[in-house]
Scaffold this motif. Structure first.
Motif, mmCIF file in Angstrom:
data_model
loop_
_atom_site.group_PDB
_atom_site.id
_atom_site.type_symbol
_atom_site.label_atom_id
_atom_site.label_comp_id
_atom_site.label_asym_id
_atom_site.label_seq_id
_atom_site.Cartn_x
_atom_site.Cartn_y
_atom_site.Cartn_z
ATOM 1 N N ALA B 220 7.103 12.889 7.763
ATOM 2 C CA ALA B 220 7.094 11.442 7.516
ATOM 3 C C ALA B 220 5.842 10.819 8.106
ATOM 4 O O ALA B 220 5.203 9.973 7.485
ATOM 5 C CB ALA B 220 8.335 10.795 8.125
ATOM 6 N N GLN B 222 2.983 12.070 8.473
ATOM 7 C CA GLN B 222 1.794 12.378 7.680
ATOM 8 C C GLN B 222 1.510 11.297 6.641
ATOM 9 O O GLN B 222 0.394 11.162 6.158
ATOM 10 C CB GLN B 222 1.960 13.727 6.962
ATOM 11 N N MET B 223 2.546 10.533 6.274
ATOM 12 C CA MET B 223 2.369 9.476 5.279
ATOM 13 C C MET B 223 1.767 8.213 5.897
ATOM 14 O O MET B 223 1.584 7.220 5.210
ATOM 15 C CB MET B 223 3.719 9.115 4.654
ATOM 16 N N GLY B 224 1.508 8.234 7.169
ATOM 17 C CA GLY B 224 1.007 7.034 7.840
ATOM 18 C C GLY B 224 2.157 6.317 8.524
ATOM 19 O O GLY B 224 3.302 6.443 8.118
ATOM 20 N N GLU B 225 1.817 5.566 9.573
ATOM 21 C CA GLU B 225 2.866 4.995 10.410
ATOM 22 C C GLU B 225 3.736 3.981 9.684
ATOM 23 O O GLU B 225 4.951 3.956 9.855
ATOM 24 C CB GLU B 225 2.233 4.341 11.637
ATOM 25 N N ALA B 226 3.111 3.147 8.864
ATOM 26 C CA ALA B 226 3.877 2.084 8.218
ATOM 27 C C ALA B 226 4.941 2.678 7.302
ATOM 28 O O ALA B 226 6.107 2.278 7.330
ATOM 29 C CB ALA B 226 2.942 1.170 7.437
ATOM 30 N N TYR B 227 4.526 3.647 6.498
ATOM 31 C CA TYR B 227 5.505 4.269 5.599
ATOM 32 C C TYR B 227 6.541 5.065 6.386
ATOM 33 O O TYR B 227 7.718 5.051 6.061
ATOM 34 C CB TYR B 227 4.803 5.167 4.584
ATOM 35 N N GLN B 229 7.712 4.496 9.242
ATOM 36 C CA GLN B 229 8.703 3.586 9.801
ATOM 37 C C GLN B 229 9.708 3.160 8.743
ATOM 38 O O GLN B 229 10.907 3.124 8.996
ATOM 39 C CB GLN B 229 8.003 2.358 10.379
#
Lengths: 366, 336
Positions: B220, B222-227, B229
């Motif tokens: 998760a 790896q998709m970036g922090e915003a996503y 979360q």
């Protein structure tokens, strides 16, 4: 109150305890589309980030399906609400299908393995967004428009009841903008998916939204249906436009008119004149237009661009005083352009042919 | 599924490499020991006592240590790359190894001053403290610096500062054991006992198991922090766990083998290319196996290339690993 699927109550949002937008009241039924509009930096993203729980609200409550979002567990919220953000995703060695499959995260077990059922939902989501042919492509090798649709498929794959999108159409060309919004509309109508998004394209916002919220200053200045929002003269005020004009009905915008005594007179109608008006504006020539019926296709552009418009109410006969006014303008002008062919200037428009002849007699008709 | 076959084949390759290098590391050296004798020694039927001592007390623990620490190093690199979304992050480039080295050196010199033997646990703890200090600094820097390359530059600078202080301490520490300390501060798998191996196996084993269990949240993240979360991940908690685990892994390596360069970048990248995926569920075990094989190979070369002179391990890992890093950076640039 509880009849709304989503609503916010006295919501105040901001960063580091400093309120940016206060007392936000948004209401949304299931299957409705809500769009936030407003100038750059007004706080649309801040509101969206607060709604998706990435930013703690300073005050107030967000209700989702009868429960406060603050009380939902992370996983519960993830199953109800999914997002498409402006943040760029740069995954390594992931196909578009892999990206879409990450939407199943809240539903998988401890190791995140997808079941056959999960994969079926992944395929279905890609089909809905028309990206099945991209499935095996490397995500990092796709275009911005394709990426955005993959991210939408990912959000749909999360099987939410509500989807939050931050400026989803910003990097898309006109074809993909329309396709993207058509998919959202279809999902909202057929699957009762609620949508909250921010858009820069006012014309599109006015077409797709069931509800629009205008973010201005430290509050939601207006909230309502597009008809309630796009009243004459509101948009220039919302965006504090100082030059040019915006037509709330058509979504057309025009550069500022050239003022001054009209050098050119245009006799136009039925949409034949708008192009000429814009050409004259580009040449910085002040011009007058007439006589136009106020329901004519050329009327909005003439109002926005001409130094002077001689008009009569919709469907009304041309009056002699208006024609006299036009003859005076022709006398003072250096040239006259008539964009109407003679066979169009018949019936109630026959007097326009008279005006053209009047100009021709002075050698001014081009 | 052809993908499944590829993953299977890749794991077979990694396991085969690991087995092969383990055997080679035990067999080859200043005295070459035939494979048949090794089998005898392991089964307890060996007659040759010299061979038996060499294998049991020197080569086998050293090979085990190289395998365990190599795996830990590759895994730490993989975690840091995930954490910073930066393909050339590793314990070495971010200065974490050097920070661990500094604190360990200070503790060792202090202990030598009181002529006390320090336990492996204390060494690991000291290394962990050093790693956490540098990691904390780099995390703070990453808040301010958005550019990937600048983050690495700041990490490298931290590394230089720590190394300089370490050299200073080592230079002025007056003790006969200084030679050992000097060798250690350059990085080496030599002089490792079975006791050391047991401790590092416990520490690295637990940390690796934790990382493996975190495969899902890593995917998760790896998709970036915003996503991540929005997918239901507690990002703050996850970041802390990731920092601690990567520090533990880097600390274990530094405590026993000193700083080892480039394994943390080169191995995860090579393994990703081999598998054609970055899925954490596959990458965690694969990086570990790859790191083990890579370090066994490097240690073998370090011992044998200019025998009887032994090279420091970083000399070899840098020669094999640095070109991979350059390749990664060039390819990244092309993608932009």
């Amino acid at each position: 109150m509880d009849k709304f699927y989503f609503y916010t109550d006295q919501l105040t949002v901001g960063y580091n305890g400093v309120p940016l937008i206060k007392n936000i009241r948004l209401e949304l039924q299931r299957g409705e589309i809500l769009t936030l509009i407003g100038p750059n930096g007004a706080g649309k993203t801040t509101i969206l980030r607060s709604i998706i729980q990435q930013l703690a609200p300073i005050a107030g409550v967000i209700w989702l399906d009868g429960r406060q979002t603050q009380e939902l567990s992370r996983n519960e919220l993830a199953r109800q609400l999914s997002v498409v953000l402006t943040e760029r995703v740069k995954p390594e060695l992931m196909t578009c299908r892999d990206i879409v499959a990450t939407g199943r995260y809240p539903y998988t077990g401890n190791f995140g393995r997808l079941s056959a059922e999960d994969w079926a939902i992944v395929e279905e989501s890609m089909r809905l967004v028309h990206i099945t042919e991209l499935a095996d492509r490397d995500f990092s090798q796709t275009s911005d428009g394709q990426k955005q649709r993959v991210m939408l498929a990912r959000a749909i794959c999360q099987q939410p009841d509500i989807i939050v999108l931050d400026e989803p159409t910003s990097f898309l060309d006109i074809r993909y903008k329309l396709e993207f919004l058509a998919i959202l509309q279809n999902m909202s109508r057929t699957r009762r998916l609620s949508v909250i998004m921010s858009l820069h394209e006012l014309d599109l916002a006015g077409r797709i939204s069931d509800k629009i919220a205008c973010v201005h200053g430290d509050k939601i200045e207006r909230f309502g249906t597009p008809e309630e929002i796009f009243t004459s003269g509101y948009i220039p005020r919302l965006y504090q436009m100082t030059v040019g004009s915006y037509d709330e009905l058509t979504g057309d915008m025009e550069l500022p008119a050239v003022s001054g005594r009209p050098d050119v007179v245009v006799i136009a109608g039925g949409g034949t004149g708008t192009g000429v008006f814009r050409r004259l504006q580009r040449s910085r020539l002040p011009f007058a237009v007439g006589v136009l019926w106020e329901n004519d296709l050329d009327y909005p552009a003439a109002r926005a661009l001409a130094a002077e418009v001689v008009s009569v109410p919709a469907f009304a006969p041309l009056t002699e005083d208006k024609l006299a006014q036009m003859r005076l303008l022709i006398d003072q002008a250096q040239s006259v352009i008539c964009t109407l062919s003679r066979d169009k200037m018949t019936g109630s428009a026959a007097e326009l042919a008279g005006l053209a002849a009047y100009a021709e007699a002075q050698g001014k008709l081009q | 599924m052809s993908k499944g076959k590829r993953y299977g084949a890749a794991f077979v390759i990694l396991l085969a490499l690991l087995a092969a290098f383990l055997v080679l590391n035990v067999c080859i050296g200043s005295v070459n020991i035939p494979l048949a004798d090794i089998v005898d020694i392991i089964s307890g039927a060996g007659q040759n006592n010299t061979f038996s001592d060499i294998v049991r007390d020197i080569r086998a623990p050293r090979a085990c240590a190289a395998a365990i620490l190599g795996g830990a190093l590759a895994l730490a690199g993989y975690l840091l790359q995930t954490f910073f979304h930066n393909p050339i992050a590793s314990p070495f480039t971010l200065g974490i190894s050097s920070g661990a080295k500094l604190v360990v050196a200070l503790v060792m010199v202090a202990a030598l001053g009181y002529s006390r033997q320090i336990s492996s646990w204390l060494m690991i703890f000291a290394a962990f403290v050093g790693a956490m200090i540098c990691m904390g600094f780099v995390v703070l820097m990453s808040r301010v610096i958005n550019q990937m390359s600048m983050l690495i530059v700041s990490g490298v600078m931290i590394g230089y500062i720590c190394s300089a202080v370490t050299d200073f301490v080592v230079t002025f520490a007056d003790d006969s054991d200084i030679v050992n300390l000097h060798n250690w501060s350059l990085g080496s798998f030599s002089g490792i006992s079975w006791d050391n191996v047991a401790i590092m196996a416990v520490v690295v084993g637990i940390a690796t198991l934790c990382v493996f269990l975190l495969s899902k949240p890593i995917s998760a993240y790896q998709m970036g922090e915003a996503y991540a979360q929005n997918m239901g991940l507690n990002v703050k908690l996850f970041r802390i766990v990731l920092v601690v685990l990567s520090s533990v892994l880097a600390a274990a390596v530094t405590a026993f083998a000193g700083p080892v360069s480039f394994v943390g970048i080169a191995v995860p990248h090579l393994v990703k290319s081999l598998f054609g995926t970055a899925q954490p569920l596959l990458m965690v075990p694969a990086c570990f196996l790859g790191g083990s094989s890579f370090c066994l190979l490097c240690d073998l070369l370090a011992r044998t290339m200019f025998a009887p002179t032994e090279l420091s391990i970083s000399t070899v890992t840098a020669m094999l690993g640095a070109p991979v890093v350059i390749y990664v950076m060039i390819r990244r640039q092309k993608e932009k």
